[in-house]
Design a protein around this motif. Structure first.
Motif, mmCIF file in Angstrom:
data_model
loop_
_atom_site.group_PDB
_atom_site.id
_atom_site.type_symbol
_atom_site.label_atom_id
_atom_site.label_comp_id
_atom_site.label_asym_id
_atom_site.label_seq_id
_atom_site.Cartn_x
_atom_site.Cartn_y
_atom_site.Cartn_z
ATOM 1 N N GLU A 41 3.931 -15.407 7.158
ATOM 2 C CA GLU A 41 3.117 -15.879 6.038
ATOM 3 C C GLU A 41 1.687 -15.372 6.244
ATOM 4 O O GLU A 41 0.959 -15.870 7.102
ATOM 5 C CB GLU A 41 3.132 -17.407 5.975
ATOM 6 N N THR B 70 -6.679 -12.040 4.843
ATOM 7 C CA THR B 70 -6.860 -10.658 5.267
ATOM 8 C C THR B 70 -8.351 -10.368 5.396
ATOM 9 O O THR B 70 -9.188 -11.030 4.764
ATOM 10 C CB THR B 70 -6.239 -9.649 4.275
ATOM 11 N N GLY C 84 -2.777 -3.349 2.880
ATOM 12 C CA GLY C 84 -1.936 -3.693 1.730
ATOM 13 C C GLY C 84 -0.457 -3.488 2.016
ATOM 14 O O GLY C 84 0.379 -4.309 1.627
ATOM 15 N N VAL C 85 -0.127 -2.404 2.701
ATOM 16 C CA VAL C 85 1.278 -2.146 3.063
ATOM 17 C C VAL C 85 1.807 -3.278 3.940
ATOM 18 O O VAL C 85 2.887 -3.823 3.695
ATOM 19 C CB VAL C 85 1.424 -0.780 3.782
ATOM 20 N N ASN D 217 -1.317 4.551 5.756
ATOM 21 C CA ASN D 217 -0.232 3.660 6.153
ATOM 22 C C ASN D 217 -0.490 3.110 7.549
ATOM 23 O O ASN D 217 -1.315 3.647 8.285
ATOM 24 C CB ASN D 217 1.101 4.417 6.151
ATOM 25 N N PRO E 5 5.873 -10.464 5.159
ATOM 26 C CA PRO E 5 6.690 -11.560 4.634
ATOM 27 C C PRO E 5 8.198 -11.252 4.617
ATOM 28 O O PRO E 5 9.015 -12.170 4.681
ATOM 29 C CB PRO E 5 6.154 -11.756 3.215
ATOM 30 N N LYS E 6 8.568 -9.987 4.589
ATOM 31 C CA LYS E 6 9.993 -9.616 4.641
ATOM 32 C C LYS E 6 10.618 -10.003 5.973
ATOM 33 O O LYS E 6 11.834 -10.129 6.073
ATOM 34 C CB LYS E 6 10.165 -8.116 4.388
ATOM 35 N N ARG F 165 -5.683 0.385 2.721
ATOM 36 C CA ARG F 165 -4.346 0.781 2.243
ATOM 37 C C ARG F 165 -3.266 0.334 3.226
ATOM 38 O O ARG F 165 -2.231 -0.195 2.830
ATOM 39 C CB ARG F 165 -4.293 2.290 2.002
ATOM 40 N N GLU G 117 0.559 -6.316 4.310
ATOM 41 C CA GLU G 117 0.536 -7.601 3.600
ATOM 42 C C GLU G 117 1.823 -7.789 2.798
ATOM 43 O O GLU G 117 2.317 -8.912 2.662
ATOM 44 C CB GLU G 117 -0.685 -7.663 2.686
ATOM 45 N N ASN G 118 2.382 -6.707 2.298
ATOM 46 C CA ASN G 118 3.656 -6.771 1.576
ATOM 47 C C ASN G 118 4.859 -6.746 2.512
ATOM 48 O O ASN G 118 5.916 -7.282 2.184
ATOM 49 C CB ASN G 118 3.764 -5.611 0.583
ATOM 50 N N MET G 119 4.718 -6.127 3.678
ATOM 51 C CA MET G 119 5.842 -5.947 4.595
ATOM 52 C C MET G 119 6.123 -7.179 5.462
ATOM 53 O O MET G 119 7.280 -7.561 5.651
ATOM 54 C CB MET G 119 5.582 -4.742 5.495
#
Length: 177
Positions: A137, A141, A125-126, A83, A132-133, A122, A128-130
């Motif tokens: 943009e 990567t 990836g976390v 993480n 945008p919240k 890993r 990359e998803n977080m």
């Protein structure tokens, strides 16, 4: 000319992610770049009690302002146990308390470097998803694996990784035009 903020998600004085950020910005021309060494920016662990008692530090408000003034961010985040580091997650928690959309309309080049063979993928990836919240943009990567074997003072040594890095950087920079 776009305004770019560059930093690593690490507070280590010997951060390999900060070395990757410095290398990356050395390849950028014709843009206004501000680089932050997060080792110089300590933040207390977020808690509602701390926020109520102490409010928001001047350093945090300045960081938020620097982000909001930027057209794009070059960020390389370290990985701890699969993480993002607790330090960087904490920075994100504080920033989101100031403004949930602190990255609104901000383009991001998201990178990670690791001494291991997965290159912090890993954590990447976390994030990359977080991100945008929070309104960011993520445009490209890059993961630099086996840092000590693939990086020197001259930059990225492995030709395939060097090409991947340049492609990610070009994608990011092209979006700022």
């Amino acid at each position: 000319m776009a305004a770019i903020l560059a930093f690593a998600g690490s507070n280590s004085s010997t951060s390999i992610n900060f070395k990757l950020v410095k290398h990356t910005i050395s390849l950028v021309q014709s843009h206004d770049i501000q680089i932050l060494n997060m080792a110089e920016h300590p933040f207390p662990m977020y808690s509602e009690d701390c926020e109520k008692e102490h409010g928001f530090s001047n350093a945090l408000v300045k960081l938020e302002n620097d982000i909001k003034k930027s057209d794009g961010i070059i960020l390389s985040a370290n990985e701890h146990n699969g993480n993002p580091s607790a330090y960087f997650k904490n920075v994100l928690d504080w920033l989101s308390r100031l403004d949930r959309n602190f990255l609104e309309d901000t383009k991001v080049l998201l990178m990670s470097a690791s001494g291991g063979r997965f290159g912090g993928a890993r954590s990447l990836g976390v994030l990359e998803n977080m991100l945008p919240k929070f309104g960011g943009e993520v445009l490209a990567t890059f993961s630099l694996k086996s840092f000590n074997d693939n990086f020197s003072d001259d930059g990225i040594l492995d030709e395939d990784l060097k090409s991947e890095h340049q492609t990610a950087l070009n994608t990011f920079l092209d979006s700022l035009k």
